[in-house]
Design a protein around this motif. Structure first.
Motif, PDB file in Angstrom:
ATOM      1  N   TRP A  87      -3.737  33.009 -21.124  1.00  5.99           N
ATOM      2  CA  TRP A  87      -4.415  32.374 -19.983  1.00  5.99           C
ATOM      3  C   TRP A  87      -4.701  30.907 -20.287  1.00  5.99           C
ATOM      4  O   TRP A  87      -4.451  30.022 -19.473  1.00  5.99           O
ATOM      5  CB  TRP A  87      -5.706  33.138 -19.699  1.00  5.99           C
ATOM      6  CG  TRP A  87      -6.708  32.442 -18.830  1.00  5.99           C
ATOM      7  CD1 TRP A  87      -7.670  31.556 -19.236  1.00  5.99           C
ATOM      8  CD2 TRP A  87      -6.870  32.564 -17.409  1.00  5.99           C
ATOM      9  NE1 TRP A  87      -8.409  31.136 -18.179  1.00  5.99           N
ATOM     10  CE2 TRP A  87      -7.949  31.734 -17.040  1.00  5.99           C
ATOM     11  CE3 TRP A  87      -6.213  33.303 -16.427  1.00  5.99           C
ATOM     12  CZ2 TRP A  87      -8.383  31.617 -15.730  1.00  5.99           C
ATOM     13  CZ3 TRP A  87      -6.651  33.189 -15.124  1.00  5.99           C
ATOM     14  CH2 TRP A  87      -7.712  32.353 -14.772  1.00  5.99           C
ATOM     15  N   GLU A 140      -9.139  41.737 -14.742  1.00  6.26           N
ATOM     16  CA  GLU A 140      -8.758  41.656 -13.331  1.00  6.26           C
ATOM     17  C   GLU A 140      -8.911  40.238 -12.810  1.00  6.26           C
ATOM     18  O   GLU A 140      -8.111  39.782 -11.989  1.00  6.26           O
ATOM     19  CB  GLU A 140      -9.590  42.636 -12.512  1.00  6.26           C
ATOM     20  CG  GLU A 140      -9.158  44.092 -12.689  1.00  6.26           C
ATOM     21  CD  GLU A 140      -9.848  45.022 -11.720  1.00  6.26           C
ATOM     22  OE1 GLU A 140     -10.989  44.710 -11.295  1.00  6.26           O
ATOM     23  OE2 GLU A 140      -9.249  46.067 -11.387  1.00  6.26           O
ATOM     24  N   ALA A 164      -5.898  38.407 -13.988  1.00  4.33           N
ATOM     25  CA  ALA A 164      -4.700  38.820 -13.266  1.00  4.33           C
ATOM     26  C   ALA A 164      -4.677  38.294 -11.837  1.00  4.33           C
ATOM     27  O   ALA A 164      -3.600  38.051 -11.276  1.00  4.33           O
ATOM     28  CB  ALA A 164      -4.587  40.342 -13.266  1.00  4.33           C
ATOM     29  N   ARG A 165      -5.851  38.138 -11.231  1.00  5.40           N
ATOM     30  CA  ARG A 165      -5.895  37.590  -9.857  1.00  5.40           C
ATOM     31  C   ARG A 165      -5.422  36.153  -9.816  1.00  5.40           C
ATOM     32  O   ARG A 165      -4.877  35.689  -8.809  1.00  5.40           O
ATOM     33  CB  ARG A 165      -7.315  37.685  -9.302  1.00  5.40           C
ATOM     34  CG  ARG A 165      -7.650  39.042  -8.699  1.00  5.40           C
ATOM     35  CD  ARG A 165      -8.907  38.967  -7.857  1.00  5.40           C
ATOM     36  NE  ARG A 165     -10.093  38.787  -8.673  1.00  5.40           N
ATOM     37  CZ  ARG A 165     -10.832  39.786  -9.139  1.00  5.40           C
ATOM     38  NH1 ARG A 165     -10.491  41.032  -8.876  1.00  5.40           N
ATOM     39  NH2 ARG A 165     -11.906  39.546  -9.857  1.00  5.40           N
ATOM     40  N   LEU A 167       0.447  38.218 -15.476  1.00  6.44           N
ATOM     41  CA  LEU A 167      -0.274  39.252 -16.214  1.00  6.44           C
ATOM     42  C   LEU A 167      -0.483  40.428 -15.276  1.00  6.44           C
ATOM     43  O   LEU A 167      -1.207  40.334 -14.292  1.00  6.44           O
ATOM     44  CB  LEU A 167      -1.632  38.734 -16.706  1.00  6.44           C
ATOM     45  CG  LEU A 167      -2.560  39.770 -17.349  1.00  6.44           C
ATOM     46  CD1 LEU A 167      -1.931  40.345 -18.612  1.00  6.44           C
ATOM     47  CD2 LEU A 167      -3.928  39.157 -17.660  1.00  6.44           C
ATOM     48  N   ARG A 168       0.185  41.543 -15.590  1.00  9.66           N
ATOM     49  CA  ARG A 168       0.078  42.735 -14.729  1.00  9.66           C
ATOM     50  C   ARG A 168      -0.657  43.839 -15.471  1.00  9.66           C
ATOM     51  O   ARG A 168      -0.304  44.162 -16.604  1.00  9.66           O
ATOM     52  CB  ARG A 168       1.479  43.195 -14.323  1.00  9.66           C
ATOM     53  CG  ARG A 168       2.070  42.358 -13.186  1.00  9.66           C
ATOM     54  CD  ARG A 168       3.570  42.464 -13.127  1.00  9.66           C
ATOM     55  NE  ARG A 168       4.200  41.681 -14.195  1.00  9.66           N
ATOM     56  CZ  ARG A 168       5.480  41.746 -14.494  1.00  9.66           C
ATOM     57  NH1 ARG A 168       6.274  42.556 -13.842  1.00  9.66           N
ATOM     58  NH2 ARG A 168       5.987  41.003 -15.465  1.00  9.66           N
ATOM     59  N   LEU A 169      -1.686  44.370 -14.833  1.00  9.84           N
ATOM     60  CA  LEU A 169      -2.552  45.362 -15.452  1.00  9.84           C
ATOM     61  C   LEU A 169      -2.196  46.757 -14.973  1.00  9.84           C
ATOM     62  O   LEU A 169      -1.966  46.983 -13.785  1.00  9.84           O
ATOM     63  CB  LEU A 169      -4.019  45.071 -15.105  1.00  9.84           C
ATOM     64  CG  LEU A 169      -4.516  43.657 -15.417  1.00  9.84           C
ATOM     65  CD1 LEU A 169      -5.968  43.519 -14.986  1.00  9.84           C
ATOM     66  CD2 LEU A 169      -4.358  43.333 -16.902  1.00  9.84           C
TER      67      LEU A 169
END
Length: 358
Positions: free
Chosen positions: A144, A171, A174-175, A180-182
């Protein structure tokens, strides 16, 4: 005021200086994050994913415990560890009950080789369970802060949604960063709560849905030993190149590349011969290790009830009487049943001579 208190020295932290706890943040019912600074104002130099050893003054004598840093070196003025107490915890239990801001501890490190900076790749897959998410949080924070769009799929398995450490913080990352996928999976939802994500034990089928391009990714795994063993079995069964697999073992901290264990996990070998003995009929059938018990039974004209044929429904469950099999299932059998000797014929491969009840 903070600058005056810590009088930033511009020098990296040295082990001779104790660390001062400056903040405690509860994460879940049995987990919390402790943040430390160097009273001299020194900064911290390490790689995301590394660990630190703390000297904990528990009753009866000090103990040393290693904890992965959940902070990122991109934010060097402090370091954080996120700890989760287990039933037999001593040091971690002391930290949760007694460690508070203002207290100072001796520390050594940071150390370790578990970091994606040591294995540069275009795509990464982070797989964790429980507090194994801590090094993933460190690496995700670095990604990040780096300011370059990452390609990371982060998978975490937990008992309940409320047990997912860093859930909201990840989250938020990721937003703002679509790279970045959770992917979270739980054993059961919280009482009076809703859950729209994955439910159940992480499996091959689930992994394929969470990260369809897993074969192209550098994989980092952290969690309890049985969880990591299951992940390795899944990847081996799917044909993953295990040279691109890395794991962190909380029980045996790995400080140098020379300490990295070689995981010689048993698996079916092409061309290796095996034999399956079916006790009910008395038939002994030669086969290859790459054959499944179900396929061997059918080739011998024997009937084992089955349904899905890839380890989900559990219809082909039978008891293994002797020998070893390589089984990678998709949730059709429980850990307790496996301990009792049950296998799923559709996804079990004989390793040498095996006798089954069917």
């Amino acid at each position: 005021m903070a600058k005056e208190r810590y009088n930033w020295s511009g020098e990296p932290w040295q082990e001779a200086e104790p660390l001062e706890c400056v903040m405690m943040v509860p994460e879940t019912e049995d987990a919390a994050t402790f943040t430390f600074r160097a009273p001299s104002g020194a900064w911290f130099d390490y790689q995301p994913g590394q660990f630190i050893t703390l000297d904990l003054p528990v009753p009866g004598g000090a103990v040393q415990r290693t904890y992965t840093l959940s902070s990122s070196p991109s934010r060097p003025q402090s370091i954080s560890v996120t700890v989760e107490a287990q039933k037999d915890s001593i040091g971690t239990r002391w930290m949760l009950d007694h460690l508070r801001p203002g207290m100072r501890l001796r520390a050594w490190g940071p150390s370790g080789v578990f970091s994606f900076l040591r294995h540069r790749a275009k795509k990464h897959l982070f797989i964790s369970a429980g507090s194994g998410i801590t090094p993933m949080m460190s690496m995700a924070t670095w990604a990040w802060d780096e300011g370059v769009m990452p390609d990371i799929v982060l998978i975490n398995a937990a008992r309940r949604p409320s047990d997912i450490i860093f859930h909201r913080r990840l989250e938020e990352f990721a937003r703002r960063v679509p790279g970045l996928r959770l992917r979270f999976t739980i054993e059961e939802p919280d009482p009076f709560g809703s859950w729209s994500g994955y439910t159940g034990r992480l499996s091959q089928a689930m992994l394929g849905l969470m990260a369809p391009d897993y074969l192209e990714r550098e994989v980092f795994c952290c969690g309890p030993a049985p969880f990591m063993q299951a992940v390795r079995d899944m990847l081996v069964g799917l044909g993953f190149d295990m040279a691109h697999y890395h794991q962190e073992d909380f029980d045996t901290p790995i400080r140098t590349e020379a300490d990295v264990p070689v995981h010689d996990d048993p698996a079916p070998e092409e061309g290796a011969r095996a034999e399956v003995v079916f006790a009910a009929s008395g038939k002994s059938v030669p086969c290859a290790e790459t054959d499944t018990i179900l396929a061997v039974a059918r080739s011998a004209g024997l009937s084992i009830p089955h349904g899905c044929t890839f380890g989900i429904c559990g219809t082909c469950k039978t008891r293994k009487l002797s020998g070893e099999v390589h089984m990678v299932h998709n949730g059709g059998i429980s850990d307790d049943e496996i301990t009792e000797g049950w296998i799923l014929a559709c996804c079990s491969h004989p390793l040498g001579r095996v006798e089954v009840e069917a």
